[in-house]
Design a protein around this motif. Structure first.
Motif: not given
Length: 478
Positions: A406-423
């Motif tokens: 990111p070029k500023g702010g607070f956040f990095i949008w992280l994509k999890i590559l393995p197919s897992i349950s995010l719950k």
């Protein structure tokens, strides 16, 4: 929670007495759902078997009962069974309220964020390390020295603060007189006022997808529909907006162009011009939520769309919550005077004005020049934290996740590559002392994403949290 009388009792008895007291005092009336076994276990620092023992005894006494799909609820109150009139059915009142409840996960996150023992890997707030405590004391001291008795402010807010904001906004190319500025208690109240005062039930709110707005129910509770729009690397794509003739006056566009929450994306200058041109062509008004604007790291962002708004089509929202302190509860809306008059009237009906003390402190920050100096320090620290986290991610999550810097702010949008349950990942992380915000609460409905914040946790905790995240991803994907 415990008094001298109950502190000597066995733990399961303490839980029983606690629940009985809540019921006896009317805090948990009949029909109320009591906290989960996990929550009670954490509260009393016991294992779940101790909680189960206590609940079984209360069930045997006929005070509570487990109900399918509802959890454990209060079914009797032996202290008022002989009363002439039974207790009101508050569950019906709660269900009938027009304000929709937050998603269950969002409610749990909101509660868990108060737990200092958790590693907060997603929290959208500046770290206490960046809080300017000494300067805040100085600003408050100046306000106290000049303090007279003060009551309610005028409807649009403390005039010296609006004057200071008028000058401050000029640095971003926005020319707004104090009469075109409304002081609000944070950006969220700004959205609530807009939903109450400018749009009718059945209206459409176009917005980025994913978006933080999906984790709230501000517009949905007012009977409006959220319509998500596709984004590319330059931001929201206006060509994906499908306007129909009956939408004129019944639709609005919401966007968060600077370091968007949750993706961290920065909208390009070209895209801002395209959106503004589209809005003028289709007579579509815009809510420009610019609360992260000053948190740039590499280069200042393009000027706001509001700076090129010649027809009063853009409502511009700013706040001190992300840059200075959420505790001040000070934000602002800039818009055409008739709109500001309307929203200020609704605000007066809602809370009769934001805190007079907070408004004076905010004015002091702006007029002394300390706010700009503070921002320079915040940007330096955010840059250091961002670079640190990017290095840790590269070392620990290469091949397991993908992300952009990111070029500023607070956040990095992280994509999890393995197919897992995010719950499952969320639940396991929480049980290991790690709090995550999954992409689903922002309406990210394809792919596994996590909103990672480098602003709040210490660098030590950020590294520890990412290493733990790596371990959990590997465990769930094996």
């Amino acid at each position: 929670m415990r008094n001298k009388k109950t502190a000597k009792l066995p733990k399961y008895k303490q839980i029983i007495e606690f629940i009985k007291e809540k019921i006896a005092n009317g805090e948990w009336p009949i029909g109320s759902k009591i906290p989960s076994q996990r929550t009670l276990a954490k509260t009393f620092h016991v294992n779940r078997s101790t909680v189960i023992t206590a609940l079984e005894e209360l069930m045997a006494d006929g005070l509570i009962e487990g109900k399918m799909g509802k959890g454990t609820v209060v079914i009797s109150n032996t202290w008022t069974l002989l009363a002439k009139n039974s207790a009101p059915d508050w569950e019906k009142y709660v269900a009938a309220g027009f304000q929709q409840p937050s998603q269950k996960t969002v409610q749990e996150i909101n509660q868990s964020e108060a737990n200092a023992e958790l590693i907060q890997l997603s929290k959208g707030e500046l770290s206490n390390e960046m809080f300017p405590l000494d300067l805040m004391k100085e600003m408050m001291g100046k306000v106290a020295q000049n303090m007279n008795a003060f009551g309610y402010e005028e409807p649009k807010g403390y005039f010296p603060l609006r004057e200071a904001l008028s000058r401050y906004l000029q640095t971003a190319g926005i020319h707004a007189s104090p009469s075109s500025i409304l002081i609000v208690s944070g950006a969220l109240q700004a959205l609530q006022l807009i939903s109450m005062g400018l749009l009718q039930s059945g209206s459409t709110v176009f917005l980025d997808r994913p978006s933080y707005l999906y984790s709230l129910h501000v517009f949905q509770s007012a009977g409006m529909k959220l319509t998500g729009l596709q984004m590319d690397e330059e931001g929201l794509m206006p060509q994906t907006i499908r306007m129909t003739p009956n939408m004129r006056g019944r639709a609005i566009l919401y966007t968060n162009p600077c370091f968007q929450n949750p993706t961290g994306m920065l909208m390009s200058q070209k895209r801002r011009e395209e959106i503004l041109a589209f809005s003028e062509q289709e007579q579509l008004s815009i809510i420009e939520d610019d609360i992260y604007r000053e948190l740039w790291i590499d280069h200042p962002p393009p000027d706001p769309m509001k700076s090129d708004d010649k027809h009063g089509r853009v409502l511009y929202i700013g706040s001190f919550s992300k840059t200075l302190s959420p505790g001040l509860r000070i934000g602002w809306i800039v818009g055409p005077e008739p709109v500001i008059e309307r929203l200020s009237d609704i605000k007066m009906q809602t809370d009769y004005g934001s805190s007079s003390l907070s408004q004076r402190v905010a004015a002091e920050w702006l007029t002394t020049g300390h706010y700009q100096k503070h921002l320079e320090n915040v940007r330096e620290q955010l840059k250091s934290r961002r670079n640190f986290v990017l290095k840790v991610l590269e070392a620990e999550l290469e091949g397991l996740a993908a992300w952009n810097a990111p070029k500023g702010g607070f956040f990095i949008w992280l994509k999890i590559l393995p197919s897992i349950s995010l719950k499952s990942l969320y639940a396991k992380a929480l049980s290991h002392g790690l709090l995550l915000n999954s992409g689903s609460i922002y309406a990210q409905d394809n792919g596994n994403y996590i909103r990672l914040s480098y602003a709040f946790a210490s660098c030590e905790d950020l590294k520890k949290g990412i290493i733990l995240l790596k371990r959990l991803i590997k465990t769930l994907s094996s």
